[in-house]
Motif scaffolding. Structure first.
Motif, mmCIF file in Angstrom:
data_model
loop_
_atom_site.group_PDB
_atom_site.id
_atom_site.type_symbol
_atom_site.label_atom_id
_atom_site.label_comp_id
_atom_site.label_asym_id
_atom_site.label_seq_id
_atom_site.Cartn_x
_atom_site.Cartn_y
_atom_site.Cartn_z
ATOM 1 N N ALA A 1 -5.527 5.399 -1.707
ATOM 2 C CA ALA A 1 -4.649 5.739 -0.594
ATOM 3 C C ALA A 1 -4.049 7.137 -0.784
ATOM 4 N N ALA A 2 -3.586 7.431 -1.983
ATOM 5 C CA ALA A 2 -3.026 8.755 -2.268
ATOM 6 C C ALA A 2 -4.099 9.835 -2.171
ATOM 7 N N LEU A 3 -5.299 9.522 -2.642
ATOM 8 C CA LEU A 3 -6.397 10.489 -2.570
ATOM 9 C C LEU A 3 -6.727 10.826 -1.131
ATOM 10 N N ARG A 4 -6.838 9.812 -0.281
ATOM 11 C CA ARG A 4 -7.199 10.037 1.119
ATOM 12 C C ARG A 4 -6.142 10.855 1.845
ATOM 13 N N ASP A 5 -4.879 10.705 1.468
ATOM 14 C CA ASP A 5 -3.810 11.502 2.067
ATOM 15 C C ASP A 5 -3.927 12.972 1.698
ATOM 16 N N ALA A 6 -4.445 13.234 0.487
ATOM 17 C CA ALA A 6 -4.393 14.588 -0.069
ATOM 18 C C ALA A 6 -5.698 15.364 0.039
ATOM 19 N N SER A 7 -6.827 14.681 0.285
ATOM 20 C CA SER A 7 -8.112 15.379 0.257
ATOM 21 C C SER A 7 -9.151 14.610 1.050
ATOM 22 N N ASP A 8 -10.308 15.260 1.231
ATOM 23 C CA ASP A 8 -11.433 14.585 1.881
ATOM 24 C C ASP A 8 -12.607 14.420 0.916
ATOM 25 N N TYR A 9 -12.329 14.408 -0.393
ATOM 26 C CA TYR A 9 -13.375 14.146 -1.376
ATOM 27 C C TYR A 9 -13.950 12.735 -1.185
ATOM 28 N N ALA A 10 -15.184 12.555 -1.613
ATOM 29 C CA ALA A 10 -15.811 11.241 -1.584
ATOM 30 C C ALA A 10 -15.037 10.283 -2.475
ATOM 31 N N ALA A 11 -14.968 9.028 -2.039
ATOM 32 C CA ALA A 11 -14.172 8.029 -2.754
ATOM 33 C C ALA A 11 -14.916 6.709 -2.824
ATOM 34 N N ALA A 12 -14.533 5.894 -3.817
ATOM 35 C CA ALA A 12 -15.150 4.580 -3.994
ATOM 36 C C ALA A 12 -14.189 3.637 -4.680
ATOM 37 N N PRO A 13 -14.020 2.426 -4.149
ATOM 38 C CA PRO A 13 -13.275 1.410 -4.902
ATOM 39 C C PRO A 13 -14.137 0.841 -6.022
ATOM 40 N N LEU A 14 -13.555 0.704 -7.189
ATOM 41 C CA LEU A 14 -14.180 -0.018 -8.285
ATOM 42 C C LEU A 14 -13.834 -1.495 -8.132
ATOM 43 N N ARG B 1 0.837 -1.211 0.000
ATOM 44 C CA ARG B 1 0.000 0.000 0.000
ATOM 45 C C ARG B 1 0.861 1.246 0.000
ATOM 46 N N GLU B 2 1.898 1.258 0.827
ATOM 47 C CA GLU B 2 2.758 2.439 0.906
ATOM 48 C C GLU B 2 3.490 2.669 -0.414
ATOM 49 N N ASN B 3 3.970 1.595 -1.019
ATOM 50 C CA ASN B 3 4.654 1.689 -2.303
ATOM 51 C C ASN B 3 3.729 2.241 -3.368
ATOM 52 N N ARG B 4 2.504 1.727 -3.402
ATOM 53 C CA ARG B 4 1.548 2.151 -4.431
ATOM 54 C C ARG B 4 1.033 3.551 -4.164
ATOM 55 N N ARG B 5 0.899 3.918 -2.911
ATOM 56 C CA ARG B 5 0.498 5.286 -2.558
ATOM 57 C C ARG B 5 1.481 6.289 -3.146
ATOM 58 N N GLU B 6 2.765 6.014 -2.988
ATOM 59 C CA GLU B 6 3.792 6.923 -3.494
ATOM 60 C C GLU B 6 3.822 6.936 -5.018
ATOM 61 N N LEU B 7 3.553 5.799 -5.637
ATOM 62 C CA LEU B 7 3.493 5.743 -7.098
ATOM 63 C C LEU B 7 2.388 6.649 -7.635
ATOM 64 N N TRP B 8 1.241 6.624 -6.967
ATOM 65 C CA TRP B 8 0.082 7.383 -7.436
ATOM 66 C C TRP B 8 0.101 8.849 -7.003
#
Length: 279
Positions: free
Chosen positions: A167-180, A131-138
């Motif tokens: 994961a990257a979105l949640r670090d950067a904002s509080d916009y609504a999110a959804a997994p596809l 997760r941490e690796n992919r967070r940084e990638l995105w």
């Protein structure tokens, strides 16, 4: 009967050149459209552009998506903006240009499609290290997307098949999110819980108790799913937005099953008047 929110898939890709400004504007103007669904990935310079496929040389029912080839993220922005989408006069737009063109009365579901790599971890619930690796990638691309969305005053919902994007979105904002979700409902629910997502987006054949649940599509298999994703998500306070519907019969079944939103290729399916492909 409950009527789910209608989400225009790529700007109703069944009736307009997908993911273009013309499609988005026309979809936003149609009665009943609650939200537009668009796909974003970077041009070579990192600017977010609205395009679905990794490559420019895909087809739709035999027609080339563009008159070019190669990966989107390796292509200069100037080239992307000069291309013809599906043989029309519509080019590939930047995210900022598309958002400037549509009214803020319609919501936007921004699918974080790709940060600029062929190495994606699609549909997986990742370990902590991964997760941490992919967070940084995105992270760099997600930050560019958020910059592009900053001036838009309407509702925004971000979705992705990739946990790293959320994961990257949640670090950067509080916009609504959804997994596809594609073929692993449990992984999708785990990701939704991990990031306290407001919604989950399963395929149409993942909804228990409908005839769609046994069709070969993008879900787990041509057998009824073991998890009642609608019931589970609702118990946890999450909306369920289902993809992708192309007939009013499908729409009616999913509405009866209690889903909250339906991603549709054609307009007016909720009224039984949309024009889908022949059955």
């Amino acid at each position: 009967m409950h009527t789910p929110a209608v989400i225009a898939h790529r700007g109703y890709a069944g009736v307009a050149p997908e993911n273009t400004i013309a499609a988005a504007v026309a979809a936003a103007e149609r009665e009943g459209t609650a939200m537009l669904e668009i796909d974003v990935q970077p041009a070579a310079c990192g600017t977010p552009v609205v395009f679905h496929d990794e490559r420019l040389d895909g087809t739709r029912e035999g027609r080339p998506v563009t008159d070019a080839s190669g990966f989107v993220w390796e292509t200069p922005l100037e080239t992307l903006e000069s291309l013809s989408v599906l043989g029309t006069d519509e080019p590939i737009p930047t995210l900022s240009a598309l958002l400037e063109a549509v009214p803020e009365t319609v919501g936007i579901n921004v699918e974080l499609k790709n940060p600029g790599t062929a190495d994606l971890r699609v549909g997986e619930s990742l370990s902590a290290d991964a997760r941490e690796n992919r967070r940084e990638l995105w992270r760099p691309f997600v930050e560019r997307v958020l910059e592009g969305c900053a001036a838009f005053g309407g509702e925004l919902l971000f979705s992705s098949f990739c946990e790293g994007a959320l994961a990257a979105l949640r670090d950067a904002s509080d916009y609504a999110a959804a997994p596809l979700v594609r073929d692993d409902l449990e992984a999708g629910l785990e990701i939704a819980r991990r990031y306290d997502c407001e919604a989950i987006h399963p395929p149409r054949n993942a909804v228990l108790g409908t005839s769609l649940a046994t069709e070969p599509y993008a879900g787990p298999s041509a057998a009824e799913p073991e998890i009642d994703v609608v019931e589970t998500a609702h118990e946890e306070g999450r909306a369920v937005n289902v993809w992708t519907v192309d007939s009013w019969l499908q729409f009616d079944e999913l509405a009866a099953a209690g889903v909250d939103g339906i991603v549709a290729d054609y307009p007016r399916l909720e009224a039984g008047t949309g024009t889908g492909p022949a059955r």
